[in-house]
Motif scaffolding. Structure first.
Motif, PDB file in Angstrom:
ATOM      1  N   ILE A   3       3.687 -34.213  -6.731  1.00  0.00           N
ATOM      2  CA  ILE A   3       4.804 -33.278  -6.883  1.00  0.00           C
ATOM      3  C   ILE A   3       4.864 -32.438  -5.615  1.00  0.00           C
ATOM      4  CG2 ILE A   3       5.718 -31.357  -8.226  1.00  0.00           C
ATOM      5  CD1 ILE A   3       4.123 -32.535 -10.626  1.00  0.00           C
ATOM      6  N   ASP A   4       6.016 -32.388  -5.012  1.00  0.00           N
ATOM      7  CA  ASP A   4       6.220 -31.683  -3.757  1.00  0.00           C
ATOM      8  C   ASP A   4       6.056 -30.178  -3.966  1.00  0.00           C
ATOM      9  OD1 ASP A   4       7.340 -30.439  -1.445  1.00  0.00           O
ATOM     10  OD2 ASP A   4       8.474 -32.274  -1.052  1.00  0.00           O
ATOM     11  N   ASP A   5       5.243 -29.554  -3.137  1.00  0.00           N
ATOM     12  CA  ASP A   5       5.019 -28.105  -3.230  1.00  0.00           C
ATOM     13  C   ASP A   5       6.299 -27.293  -3.026  1.00  0.00           C
ATOM     14  OD1 ASP A   5       2.331 -28.406  -3.739  1.00  0.00           O
ATOM     15  OD2 ASP A   5       1.699 -28.036  -1.676  1.00  0.00           O
ATOM     16  N   SER A   6       7.303 -27.891  -2.410  1.00  0.00           N
ATOM     17  CA  SER A   6       8.539 -27.151  -2.130  1.00  0.00           C
ATOM     18  C   SER A   6       9.296 -26.772  -3.405  1.00  0.00           C
ATOM     19  CB  SER A   6       9.454 -27.970  -1.210  1.00  0.00           C
ATOM     20  OG  SER A   6       9.959 -29.100  -1.885  1.00  0.00           O
ATOM     21  N   VAL A   7       8.890 -27.305  -4.550  1.00  0.00           N
ATOM     22  CA  VAL A   7       9.581 -26.948  -5.803  1.00  0.00           C
ATOM     23  C   VAL A   7       9.176 -25.572  -6.315  1.00  0.00           C
ATOM     24  CG1 VAL A   7       9.876 -29.368  -6.456  1.00  0.00           C
ATOM     25  CG2 VAL A   7       7.928 -28.084  -7.362  1.00  0.00           C
ATOM     26  N   LYS A   8       8.129 -25.007  -5.730  1.00  0.00           N
ATOM     27  CA  LYS A   8       7.715 -23.654  -6.138  1.00  0.00           C
ATOM     28  C   LYS A   8       8.888 -22.700  -5.962  1.00  0.00           C
ATOM     29  CE  LYS A   8       2.928 -24.228  -4.724  1.00  0.00           C
ATOM     30  NZ  LYS A   8       1.894 -23.782  -3.764  1.00  0.00           N
ATOM     31  N   GLY A   9       9.163 -21.925  -6.972  1.00  0.00           N
ATOM     32  CA  GLY A   9      10.263 -20.965  -6.935  1.00  0.00           C
ATOM     33  C   GLY A   9      11.585 -21.529  -7.434  1.00  0.00           C
ATOM     34  N   THR A  10      11.641 -22.827  -7.725  1.00  0.00           N
ATOM     35  CA  THR A  10      12.872 -23.440  -8.219  1.00  0.00           C
ATOM     36  C   THR A  10      13.246 -22.854  -9.573  1.00  0.00           C
ATOM     37  OG1 THR A  10      12.420 -25.510  -7.062  1.00  0.00           O
ATOM     38  CG2 THR A  10      13.977 -25.606  -8.903  1.00  0.00           C
ATOM     39  N   ARG A  11      14.466 -22.367  -9.672  1.00  0.00           N
ATOM     40  CA  ARG A  11      14.973 -21.862 -10.952  1.00  0.00           C
ATOM     41  C   ARG A  11      15.558 -23.023 -11.730  1.00  0.00           C
ATOM     42  NH1 ARG A  11      14.487 -16.612 -11.296  1.00  0.00           N
ATOM     43  NH2 ARG A  11      14.418 -15.364  -9.419  1.00  0.00           N
TER      44      ARG A  11
END
Length: 152
Positions: A3-11
């Motif tokens: 899972i890509d770390d860039s999803v952190k903060g995704t609403r």
């Protein structure tokens, strides 16, 4: 697949639910809630409450009202066959009662790995509010995703 770390903060999409007395009473009975104010509207009124109070842990069910409540996980590329609900925590700010309309607003708070990537963890935080925005509770959910191709 990691899972890509860039999803952190995704609403994630918000969910709105009007709390129905019968559903709250059924949940209270199913979870063994002994206090009659959770199941009997007359007992709730006699206790000075405006309606049946939301039983502990019921708020977790709001997000399950969506047609596909796990679409957010499959959207991350997660194979649901390898998913485990790892943890759930509730921080309550105010009571909610039958007849109230609540809004659950989730977001992905964190993604991390253990066992050399064989286990991935997705932390989802959900703010539950009344429709006027006043806080009811914050829910933290940890989803564990096993990666069968990775050996630790």
């Amino acid at each position: 697949m990691p899972i890509d770390d860039s999803v952190k903060g995704t609403r994630l999409p918000s969910v709105t639910m009007t709390l129905e007395a019968g559903r709250l009473a059924s949940f209270a009975g199913a979870t063994g809630q002994p206090d009659p104010v959770y199941r009997d509207p007359l007992a709730a009124r006699n206790a000075g409450l405006p309606g049946l109070p939301v039983p502990p842990t019921f708020l977790f069910a709001i997000e399950l009202e969506q047609p596909d409540p796990f679409a957010w996980l499959t959207g991350l590329g997660v194979d649901l066959r390898w998913v485990l609900h790892g943890e759930q925590a509730f921080t309550y700010h105010a009571m909610a009662y039958s007849g109230n309309t609540l809004v659950a607003s989730p977001q992905i708070a964190d993604v991390y790995r253990k066992k050399g990537g064989a286990l991935q963890f997705v932390v989802k935080r959900t703010a539950v509010t009344h429709v006027d925005g006043s806080p009811v509770a914050d829910l933290d959910s940890v989803i564990v995703v096993r990666e069968p191709e990775v050996t630790s």
